[in-house]
Write a protein that holds these residues in place. Structure first.
Motif, PDB file in Angstrom:
ATOM      1  N   ARG A 162     -40.589 -53.754 -31.679  1.00 50.68           N
ATOM      2  CA  ARG A 162     -40.092 -54.284 -30.518  1.00 50.68           C
ATOM      3  C   ARG A 162     -39.545 -55.576 -30.948  1.00 50.68           C
ATOM      4  O   ARG A 162     -39.928 -56.534 -31.623  1.00 50.68           O
ATOM      5  CB  ARG A 162     -41.161 -54.742 -29.381  1.00 50.68           C
TER       6      ARG A 162
ATOM      7  N   TYR B 198     -32.129 -47.023 -27.338  1.00 48.93           N
ATOM      8  CA  TYR B 198     -33.629 -47.493 -27.364  1.00 48.93           C
ATOM      9  C   TYR B 198     -33.510 -48.365 -26.028  1.00 48.93           C
ATOM     10  O   TYR B 198     -32.589 -48.977 -25.609  1.00 48.93           O
ATOM     11  CB  TYR B 198     -33.848 -48.277 -28.504  1.00 48.93           C
TER      12      TYR B 198
ATOM     13  N   PRO C   6     -34.229 -51.666 -23.654  1.00 48.19           N
ATOM     14  CA  PRO C   6     -33.661 -52.916 -23.761  1.00 48.19           C
ATOM     15  C   PRO C   6     -34.674 -53.704 -24.473  1.00 48.19           C
ATOM     16  O   PRO C   6     -36.320 -53.475 -24.511  1.00 48.19           O
ATOM     17  CB  PRO C   6     -33.686 -53.670 -22.374  1.00 48.19           C
TER      18      PRO C   6
ATOM     19  N   ALA D 187     -35.417 -51.538 -30.992  1.00 46.62           N
ATOM     20  CA  ALA D 187     -34.673 -50.987 -31.738  1.00 46.62           C
ATOM     21  C   ALA D 187     -35.432 -50.107 -32.897  1.00 46.62           C
ATOM     22  O   ALA D 187     -36.346 -50.357 -33.182  1.00 46.62           O
ATOM     23  CB  ALA D 187     -33.590 -52.129 -32.487  1.00 46.62           C
TER      24      ALA D 187
ATOM     25  N   PRO E   5     -31.414 -54.639 -31.162  1.00 50.04           N
ATOM     26  CA  PRO E   5     -31.195 -53.665 -29.926  1.00 50.04           C
ATOM     27  C   PRO E   5     -29.635 -53.873 -29.521  1.00 50.04           C
ATOM     28  O   PRO E   5     -28.982 -54.483 -29.871  1.00 50.04           O
ATOM     29  CB  PRO E   5     -31.916 -55.001 -28.739  1.00 50.04           C
TER      30      PRO E   5
ATOM     31  N   ASP F 224     -28.863 -51.864 -26.275  1.00 46.72           N
ATOM     32  CA  ASP F 224     -28.457 -51.688 -24.961  1.00 46.72           C
ATOM     33  C   ASP F 224     -27.336 -52.288 -24.280  1.00 46.72           C
ATOM     34  O   ASP F 224     -26.811 -51.812 -23.371  1.00 46.72           O
ATOM     35  CB  ASP F 224     -30.023 -51.694 -23.976  1.00 46.72           C
TER      36      ASP F 224
ATOM     37  N   TYR G  13     -38.744 -44.065 -29.430  1.00 45.08           N
ATOM     38  CA  TYR G  13     -39.220 -45.735 -29.337  1.00 45.08           C
ATOM     39  C   TYR G  13     -40.811 -45.805 -29.085  1.00 45.08           C
ATOM     40  O   TYR G  13     -41.597 -44.852 -28.947  1.00 45.08           O
ATOM     41  CB  TYR G  13     -38.587 -46.404 -28.191  1.00 45.08           C
TER      42      TYR G  13
END
Length: 457
Positions: free
Chosen positions: A64, A191, A193, A196, A202, A204, A228
């Protein structure tokens, strides 16, 4: 007479050598040795050999990513839209210049690349060299990371250089190439929000920009949901709801017309086999505790098939179909062309979609230097055409293409150019032009369209 015999022997010898070279080339189209069960192939897939083996960003534990790590991203959408409006030629002009899109040709697309100009640093181009899981073998290979822009984590070099996926000019160039190839649906790696893969950031926030440019080129976008962290029935329901609520109203958002006439979103689910069927059934069956069926978020969910036994798990889970992803004939049961007929028959008898994945070749030794076993030579496009031919034989409703730009694994059809830097000599598409795989895709898209008309007669 002696001179004649010598000349005959020389000609015969040269002919034998020619035949041998042809046989070696043909072998690369369908390797004998790399059948399903090969330890090198199994080792690349999570939880098929050891649940603790993780090799790359698609199969590693996913991190995350918190905080604002993306430079300029707040203004990117408005800048991109303004640029697009200013430079957009008339729609009729675009339609005349490019091949018509084929919405039954779906192509896997990655928006995880970055460079200092747009991202403040290189992302993914500086991919680390992944160690072999056996320390004794790992010690025989180099370690470290790639050092862009001259040294990138790929065996080919893109015509656009070590680009950023946020660069509006790059996004536009990609859309134009995919449209020129007569593909119709972009399968966007996704992925949630703030999340990644372990080598990326990230992405999104890029989705609205990609949708806008896709609309310009009359392309559609669907989502390739990556494995994820903590992906399960509850989080999938939440994330599917998020995607449909946020992006479902965009004109470029893809919906597939089913045999019953329903228009439903479609989601490809990578590494779906990692989650047990009982968990998926909670989400994907009508009686499931987290069921998404017959709700505003109902959709077509396509599972990844690797092993033969996965077809039964996919059916029990409540998925709507299966795809094979890997561009390596012989790497897995699903990616082996000779198994597609039986998989299609199974799907037909169980009301499932079968979506074979074709690719131009495979080489990932720039990030897995020990994995030359799984290299599939492109043979100047013959490997790609063999895969298309095998796919058409089973008359699928949809064909997926691996990939537009998965450069790390050498499956890209995006334009590549010759390049030599210091100790690195990149592969290229010679003797053909940089766009040869786009042209081949367009050729087979048209062939598929014509054959499909005959199937439906």
């Amino acid at each position: 007479m002696a001179r004649f015999r010598r000349r005959t022997c020389i000609i015969l010898l040269l002919f034998i050598l020619f035949i041998c070279s042809i046989m070696m080339a043909l072998k690369t189209l369908r390797p004998d040795r790399a059948g399903f069960g090969d330890p090198f192939g199994l080792g690349l897939l999570p939880e098929l050999q050891q649940r603790t083996v993780h090799l790359d960003n698609k199969q590693n534990s996913l991190n995350r990513v918190q905080g604002d790590t993306v430079t300029h991203v707040n203004n990117l959408h408005s800048i991109s839209v303004n640029t697009m409006k200013a430079s957009m030629p008339p729609v009729n002009q675009l339609e005349e210049e490019l091949s018509s899109p084929n919405y039954n040709f779906h192509i896997f697309y990655y928006s995880w690349f970055g460079n200092p100009q747009f991202d403040g640093k290189y992302i993914h181009w500086n991919h680390p060299l992944l160690p072999h899981w056996d320390p004794k073998i790992a010690n025989n290979y180099p370690k470290g990371r790639h050092n862009p822009p001259e040294d990138i984590g790929a065996n080919f070099y893109p015509e656009l250089g070590s680009y950023s996926s946020k660069d509006p000019s790059v996004i536009e160039a990609h859309m134009k190439q995919m449209r020129a190839a007569s593909t119709g649906v972009i399968v966007l790696s996704w992925y949630p929000p703030g999340m990644a893969d372990e080598n990326g950031e990230p992405t999104d926030d890029l989705v609205p920009v990609i949708l806008d440019y896709a609309r310009k080129y009359n392309l559609k976008v669907t989502f390739h949901i990556e494995p994820y962290k903590d992906r399960d029935d509850r989080s999938m329901y939440h994330n599917v709801k998020y995607i449909i609520d946020k992006y479902g109203g965009h004109p470029a958002f893809y919906r597939h017309k089913t045999s019953t006439g329903r228009l439903l979103p479609m989601f490809y689910v990578y590494d779906s086999y990692v989650t047990i069927p009982e968990i998926w059934a909670n989400l994907l069956t009508v009686s499931g505790s987290q069921t998404i069926r017959n709700t505003p978020y109902d959709a077509l969910f396509i599972a990844l098939l690797v092993e033969e036994r996965h077809k039964h798990d996919i059916q029990r889970s409540g998925f709507d179909g299966m795809y094979t992803y890997f561009a390596t004939n012989g790497f897995s049961y699903g990616s082996s062309h000779h198994n597609w007929a039986s998989l299609k028959a199974f799907c037909d008898s169980n009301n499932l979609m079968f979506i074979p994945s074709v690719g131009p070749g495979y080489i990932d030794t720039s990030i897995r230097p020990w994995n030359n076993h799984n290299t599939r030579n492109r043979v100047n496009g013959k490997y790609y055409e063999t895969a298309f031919s095998a796919a058409l034989l089973v008359r699928p409703e949809i064909i997926s293409i691996t990939s537009f730009n998965e450069w790390h694994e050498g499956t890209q059809i995006e334009k590549a150019v010759p390049k030599r830097t210091g100790q690195v000599v990149y592969l290229d598409y010679k003797p053909h032009k940089p766009n040869v795989y786009l042209e081949l895709t367009q050729k087979w898209s048209e062939k598929y369209r014509k054959e499909q008309e005959q199937w439906l007669m």
